[in-house]
Write a protein that holds these residues in place. Structure first.
Motif, short mmCIF file in Angstrom:
data_model
loop_
_atom_site.label_atom_id
_atom_site.label_comp_id
_atom_site.label_asym_id
_atom_site.label_seq_id
_atom_site.Cartn_x
_atom_site.Cartn_y
_atom_site.Cartn_z
N GLN A 90 26.75 -1.19 22.64
CA GLN A 90 27.67 -0.86 23.74
C GLN A 90 28.34 0.56 23.25
OE1 GLN A 90 30.87 -3.46 25.27
NE2 GLN A 90 30.06 -4.95 23.63
N TYR A 91 28.16 1.29 24.02
CA TYR A 91 28.76 2.78 24.23
C TYR A 91 30.39 2.69 23.97
CZ TYR A 91 24.40 4.78 25.37
OH TYR A 91 23.17 4.94 25.10
N SER A 92 31.00 3.60 23.43
CA SER A 92 32.46 3.60 23.45
C SER A 92 32.82 5.13 24.08
CB SER A 92 33.16 3.45 21.97
OG SER A 92 34.56 3.52 21.86
N CYS A 93 33.10 4.86 25.33
CA CYS A 93 33.50 6.31 26.20
C CYS A 93 34.36 6.26 26.92
CB CYS A 93 32.07 6.89 26.73
SG CYS A 93 31.20 7.92 25.72
N ASP A 94 35.16 7.03 27.30
CA ASP A 94 36.04 7.01 28.36
C ASP A 94 35.54 7.99 29.64
OD1 ASP A 94 38.33 7.22 30.08
OD2 ASP A 94 39.77 7.94 28.53
N GLU A 117 31.41 1.04 16.01
CA GLU A 117 30.64 1.47 15.21
C GLU A 117 30.44 3.13 14.96
OE1 GLU A 117 28.33 -0.45 13.65
OE2 GLU A 117 28.36 -2.15 14.74
N GLY A 118 31.30 3.57 15.55
CA GLY A 118 31.36 5.10 15.32
C GLY A 118 30.34 5.85 16.06
N LYS A 119 30.00 7.01 15.74
CA LYS A 119 29.05 7.87 16.11
C LYS A 119 27.86 7.67 15.25
CE LYS A 119 31.98 11.55 17.86
NZ LYS A 119 32.24 13.04 17.59
N LYS A 120 26.60 7.43 16.12
CA LYS A 120 25.20 7.08 15.61
C LYS A 120 24.18 8.22 16.04
CE LYS A 120 26.59 3.37 13.37
NZ LYS A 120 26.76 3.40 11.95
N GLN A 121 23.41 8.46 15.16
CA GLN A 121 22.07 9.57 15.38
C GLN A 121 20.84 8.80 15.67
OE1 GLN A 121 22.28 12.63 12.56
NE2 GLN A 121 24.30 13.31 13.06
N PHE A 122 20.13 9.32 16.84
CA PHE A 122 18.71 9.00 17.07
C PHE A 122 17.88 10.12 17.03
CE2 PHE A 122 21.73 5.89 18.80
CZ PHE A 122 21.08 4.79 18.33
N GLU A 149 23.43 12.35 19.11
CA GLU A 149 24.54 11.49 18.58
C GLU A 149 25.39 11.06 19.66
OE1 GLU A 149 26.81 12.54 14.69
OE2 GLU A 149 27.79 13.46 16.61
N LEU A 150 25.59 9.69 19.66
CA LEU A 150 26.60 8.86 20.63
C LEU A 150 27.34 8.24 20.12
CD1 LEU A 150 23.38 8.22 22.88
CD2 LEU A 150 25.38 9.66 23.73
N PRO A 151 28.54 7.94 20.80
CA PRO A 151 29.62 7.00 20.16
C PRO A 151 29.51 5.58 20.50
CG PRO A 151 30.26 8.11 21.98
CD PRO A 151 29.24 8.64 21.87
N PHE A 152 29.48 4.49 19.71
CA PHE A 152 29.36 3.17 19.95
C PHE A 152 30.62 2.55 19.42
CE2 PHE A 152 25.27 4.97 19.56
CZ PHE A 152 24.70 4.46 20.62
N CYS A 175 33.97 11.78 27.35
CA CYS A 175 32.77 11.13 26.88
C CYS A 175 31.77 12.13 26.55
CB CYS A 175 32.33 9.89 27.66
SG CYS A 175 30.70 9.29 27.07
N PHE A 176 31.28 12.33 25.26
CA PHE A 176 30.33 13.37 25.05
C PHE A 176 29.08 13.03 24.12
CE2 PHE A 176 34.04 15.49 26.35
CZ PHE A 176 33.71 16.66 26.98
N ALA A 177 28.08 13.57 24.13
CA ALA A 177 26.85 13.32 23.12
C ALA A 177 26.69 14.71 22.62
CB ALA A 177 25.74 13.01 23.86
#
Length: 137
Positions: free
Chosen positions: A53-57, A120-125, A114-117, A63-65
């Motif tokens: 799940q993303y964690s964005c407002d 889980e915080g930010k993770k990179q793909f 990099e996206l916020p989850f 909400c930013f990548a």
């Protein structure tokens, strides 16, 4: 769509790596980037997480990548939610960022997103994007 006379094009790529999340999303999650173009609408860029799940407002535009193409600078890209506010899909919010993203995608070999989850915080793909084919709109 033969009935409506609308043509749609899609291109999709899955991340080279997977990210480990805690229960209930453990087991490794991939990120999918999909480019979508309907003949009557602008191109859209969609980020879908396979499990998580993303964690964005997205309601207050907070909400930013972070994206990085090859050895270029890190860029922040504003994201928006789906109409049903799905927690596993985000779109690039504005046309300028979409155009810039697609333009960089066409001439790059590697992309890191990099996206916020949630919890889980930010993770990179990482993506090898040299094989992605997206013609002129």
């Amino acid at each position: 769509d033969e009935m409506r006379g609308v043509e749609s094009k899609f291109a999709s790529i899955i991340s080279d790596n997977r990210v480990q999340f805690a229960f209930p999303y453990d087991g490794g999650s991939y990120l999918d980037i999909t480019l979508r173009k309907k003949s009557t609408e602008p191109t859209e860029v969609m980020f879908t997480i396979s499990d998580g799940q993303y964690s964005c407002d997205t309601i207050s535009d907070n909400c930013f990548a972070a994206v990085k193409f090859d050895n270029g600078d890190i860029q922040d890209v504003e994201l928006g939610s789906t109409t049903d506010h799905s927690s596993d899909v985000l779109f690039i919010a504005n046309d300028y960022d979409v155009d810039s993203f697609v333009g960089s995608l066409r001439k790059s070999k590697k992309l890191i997103v990099e996206l916020p989850f949630y919890q889980e915080g930010k993770k990179q793909f990482v993506f090898t994007v040299s094989s992605l084919s997206w013609g002129k709109d």
